[in-house]
Design an enzyme around this catalytic site. Structure first.
Site, PDB file in Angstrom:
ATOM      1  N   ASP A  58     -38.511 -44.519 -21.081  1.00 31.03           N
ATOM      2  CA  ASP A  58     -39.926 -45.501 -21.012  1.00 31.03           C
ATOM      3  C   ASP A  58     -39.851 -43.423 -22.040  1.00 31.03           C
ATOM      4  O   ASP A  58     -39.055 -42.637 -21.673  1.00 31.03           O
ATOM      5  CB  ASP A  58     -40.661 -45.494 -19.657  1.00 31.03           C
ATOM      6  CG  ASP A  58     -39.911 -43.717 -18.349  1.00 31.03           C
ATOM      7  OD1 ASP A  58     -39.961 -42.788 -18.963  1.00 31.03           O
ATOM      8  OD2 ASP A  58     -39.792 -44.567 -17.393  1.00 31.03           O
ATOM      9  N   ASP A  60     -43.154 -40.710 -21.517  1.00 29.87           N
ATOM     10  CA  ASP A  60     -44.117 -40.254 -21.333  1.00 29.87           C
ATOM     11  C   ASP A  60     -45.139 -38.943 -22.165  1.00 29.87           C
ATOM     12  O   ASP A  60     -44.412 -39.027 -23.278  1.00 29.87           O
ATOM     13  CB  ASP A  60     -44.074 -39.290 -20.350  1.00 29.87           C
ATOM     14  CG  ASP A  60     -42.686 -39.958 -18.740  1.00 29.87           C
ATOM     15  OD1 ASP A  60     -43.397 -40.942 -18.636  1.00 29.87           O
ATOM     16  OD2 ASP A  60     -42.052 -39.641 -18.352  1.00 29.87           O
ATOM     17  N   ASP A 142     -40.406 -30.009 -13.945  1.00 29.81           N
ATOM     18  CA  ASP A 142     -39.591 -29.407 -12.538  1.00 29.81           C
ATOM     19  C   ASP A 142     -38.083 -28.879 -13.664  1.00 29.81           C
ATOM     20  O   ASP A 142     -37.885 -27.212 -13.036  1.00 29.81           O
ATOM     21  CB  ASP A 142     -39.052 -30.691 -11.939  1.00 29.81           C
ATOM     22  CG  ASP A 142     -38.630 -31.952 -13.406  1.00 29.81           C
ATOM     23  OD1 ASP A 142     -38.634 -31.695 -13.863  1.00 29.81           O
ATOM     24  OD2 ASP A 142     -37.977 -32.985 -12.183  1.00 29.81           O
TER      25      ASP A 142
HETATM   26  P1  ATP Z   1     -36.481 -40.885 -16.607  1.00 30.54           P
HETATM   27  O1  ATP Z   1     -37.690 -41.306 -16.989  1.00 30.54           O
HETATM   28  O2  ATP Z   1     -35.397 -40.919 -17.311  1.00 30.54           O
HETATM   29  O3  ATP Z   1     -36.123 -41.160 -14.761  1.00 30.54           O
HETATM   30  P2  ATP Z   1     -37.989 -38.679 -17.101  1.00 30.54           P
HETATM   31  O4  ATP Z   1     -37.926 -36.920 -16.935  1.00 30.54           O
HETATM   32  O5  ATP Z   1     -38.770 -38.890 -17.779  1.00 30.54           O
HETATM   33  O6  ATP Z   1     -37.036 -39.020 -16.565  1.00 30.54           O
HETATM   34  P3  ATP Z   1     -39.991 -39.572 -15.045  1.00 30.54           P
HETATM   35  O7  ATP Z   1     -40.317 -39.332 -13.747  1.00 30.54           O
HETATM   36  O8  ATP Z   1     -40.616 -40.847 -15.867  1.00 30.54           O
HETATM   37  O9  ATP Z   1     -38.990 -38.420 -15.157  1.00 30.54           O
HETATM   38  O10 ATP Z   1     -41.169 -38.357 -15.358  1.00 30.54           O
HETATM   39  C1  ATP Z   1     -42.148 -37.656 -16.545  1.00 30.54           C
HETATM   40  C2  ATP Z   1     -41.992 -35.727 -16.252  1.00 30.54           C
HETATM   41  O11 ATP Z   1     -43.147 -35.599 -16.122  1.00 30.54           O
HETATM   42  C3  ATP Z   1     -40.272 -35.193 -16.310  1.00 30.54           C
HETATM   43  O12 ATP Z   1     -39.723 -35.544 -17.345  1.00 30.54           O
HETATM   44  C4  ATP Z   1     -41.032 -34.392 -15.626  1.00 30.54           C
HETATM   45  O13 ATP Z   1     -41.270 -33.755 -16.862  1.00 30.54           O
HETATM   46  C5  ATP Z   1     -42.135 -34.590 -15.103  1.00 30.54           C
HETATM   47  N1  ATP Z   1     -42.374 -34.849 -13.835  1.00 30.54           N
HETATM   48  C6  ATP Z   1     -42.186 -35.576 -12.948  1.00 30.54           C
HETATM   49  N2  ATP Z   1     -41.656 -35.774 -11.513  1.00 30.54           N
HETATM   50  C7  ATP Z   1     -41.711 -34.600 -11.644  1.00 30.54           C
HETATM   51  C8  ATP Z   1     -41.783 -33.800 -10.388  1.00 30.54           C
HETATM   52  N3  ATP Z   1     -41.644 -34.142  -9.324  1.00 30.54           N
HETATM   53  N4  ATP Z   1     -42.295 -32.565 -10.036  1.00 30.54           N
HETATM   54  C9  ATP Z   1     -42.126 -31.902 -11.277  1.00 30.54           C
HETATM   55  N5  ATP Z   1     -42.545 -32.512 -12.418  1.00 30.54           N
HETATM   56  C10 ATP Z   1     -41.781 -33.697 -12.715  1.00 30.54           C
HETATM   57 MG    MG Z   2     -39.329 -41.012 -18.010  1.00 34.90          MG
END
Ligand code: ATP
Ligand code: MG
Length: 431
Positions: A58, A60, A142
């Site tokens: 996805d 963001d 994170d």
């Molecule tokens: P994917 O979508 O591939 O699972 P992602 O890194 O995009 O991985 P998401 O859960 O979509 O993960 O979150 C988007 C972004 O928001 C992360 O890349 C991170 O920067 C931030 N984020 C998400 N969850 C947390 C958390 N628990 N603590 C701190 N930052 C977070």
């Molecule tokens: Mg994501």
């Protein structure tokens, strides 16, 4: 890690993120924010995955527009979230998540940010709506590799945390003090494992050590959140590696206690079974085939259900009832930790209940098994048990063959045993 206040800016010719690989819907949102005078950046997994040559799950978006401003700009949007307020912009079935830059610490020198933050006694963040600027937003993310921003204004990448080096070296490291960051949100321990498994990264020593001590904090995470996280861990196409890492860091006990107990007690058959089950799920995902959480829960809880139903049988309960009762007990125990939506626990029950029916190969019983809505899942499950050495007949082969036959041939094979014997007798009399 020291805070770098001057970011590295990687200009467009020096990085691999191309607009060709960003969804049109995400680009639309970025451009509209930018044209309205706001900062508009792609952030998180989208940027990370594009740099690594993966297709992002996805996209963001982070911006300095407040959620209400985003809502005004996009009629097709909705504000969601209690813990974090976010805007969801809808394009048909696609959703683009737009988050306002947030600060990770309350900055006393700033009076232009809205302060709305709460922690509990263990340091866990309960609410986190402290708006800020890009240079604030970085530090609350994170992992370094999740804190890269792609700026739609000039297509450059903004890197505050030397994340580009971590991408190159395939290292996952938390931003800031790992202990504090895990305490703030213990789910980050599971995210570390998920990203390490999915991306093939190693977890930096400093970020991995606290996991051994802080795992118990996962016990306080709401079951609904653990459900989301567990699906991401095991439906990422790297479920086998995810399990290995959960065991390495001794976190499996906080997700599936009964499976962890069985593995710790040296139940080798279950160890082989769960490995094969996850391997088959990984294969399906990597081939783009659908998977159901019901199968995952059925597999993870199988050691407990199987053992308990055997015990109940030993104590005199009929097989079907023993299985029903065992299923209910194991599920009601499990949902205290992880939510399992009814529609999936019902299917897990069906899968378990059907396991003892494969030995009946004739008559109505066999026919109704073959016609059962969930036959295919139960059959896959049985074949995996068979491969793990749990089924001591040729059921897997037999039920595999019958599915290759047409309806008439199936009927012949499934004829009631008595009718078959009768036919044989008459035939020998006729001779
Ligand atoms: P994917 O979508 O591939 O699972 P992602 O890194 O995009 O991985 P998401 O859960 O979509 O993960 O979150 C988007 C972004 O928001 C992360 O890349 C991170 O920067 C931030 N984020 C998400 N969850 C947390 C958390 N628990 N603590 C701190 N930052 C977070
Ligand atoms: Mg994501």
């Amino acid at each position: 890690m020291a805070k770098i206040t001057q970011p590295k800016i990687i200009p467009r010719p020096e990085h691999a993120v191309s607009r060709d690989n960003i969804d049109d819907t995400a680009l639309k949102v970025l451009y509209r924010l930018h044209k309205a005078g706001y900062r508009a950046m792609l952030v998180g997994g989208g940027v990370r995955d594009l740099l690594l040559g993966h297709a992002p799950k996805d996209f963001d978006i982070a911006t300095d527009a407040l959620p209400e401003d985003v809502k005004k700009l996009f009629s097709n949007s909705r504000l969601i979230g209690r813990r974090f307020r976010l805007a969801h912009v809808f394009f048909g079935r696609d959703i683009i998540e737009v988050a306002t830059f947030r600060a990770s610490q309350v900055d006393e020198n700033k009076n232009d940010i809205e302060v709305d933050r709460a922690h509990d006694d263990s340091g866990r963040i309960l609410r986190d709506n402290v708006y800020g600027q890009l240079e604030d937003d970085v530090w609350r993310r994170d992992f370094t590799v999740n804190a890269l921003y792609y700026d739609i204004a000039d297509f450059s990448i903004v890197d505050y945390t030397s994340a580009m080096d971590d991408i190159k070296n395939k290292v996952l490291q938390l931003i800031g003090d790992p202990q504090t960051r895990y305490r703030e949100d213990p789910v980050r321990m599971l995210r570390a494992i998920r990203f390490a498994a999915k991306l093939g990264f190693t977890i930096h020593h400093d970020s991995e050590q606290p996991i051994f001590e802080l795992g118990h904090l996962l016990a306080d995470i709401p079951p609904a959140r653990l459900y989301d996280e567990v699906l991401k861990l095991f439906h990422s196409g790297q479920g086998v590696v995810s399990l290995q890492l959960l065991r390495k860091y001794d976190l499996l006990q906080y997700l599936f206690k009964s499976a962890d107990d069985a593995l710790k007690q040296g139940n080798e058959q279950f160890e082989t079974f769960i490995h094969l089950a996850l391997e088959s799920t990984d294969k399906r995902i990597n081939q783009g085939k659908p998977v159901t959480p019901a199968f995952l829960f059925a597999a993870m809880l199988w050691a407990a259900v199987d053992k308990l139903s055997e015990d109940l049988k030993q104590s005199g309960e009929p097989g079907t009832i023993a299985m029903q009762n065992a299923s209910s007990m194991v599920l009601s125990q499990q949902v205290r930790t992880i939510t399992i939506p009814k529609r999936f626990s019902m299917v897990a029950r069906d899968i378990w209940q059907m396991q003892h029916r494969f030995k009946f190969r004739h008559g109505r019983r066999a026919k109704s098994l073959l016609m059962h809505k969930k036959f295919r899942a139960a059959y896959d499950f049985m074949c995996i048990r068979s491969k793990a050495g749990e089924v001591n007949d040729d059921s897997c082969e037999w039920w595999t063959r019958i599915q290759t036959l047409g309806p008439q041939e199936q009927d012949i094979l499934l004829k009631p045993a008595k009718a078959k014997a009768r036919k044989k007798k008459t035939a020998s009399k006729d001779k």
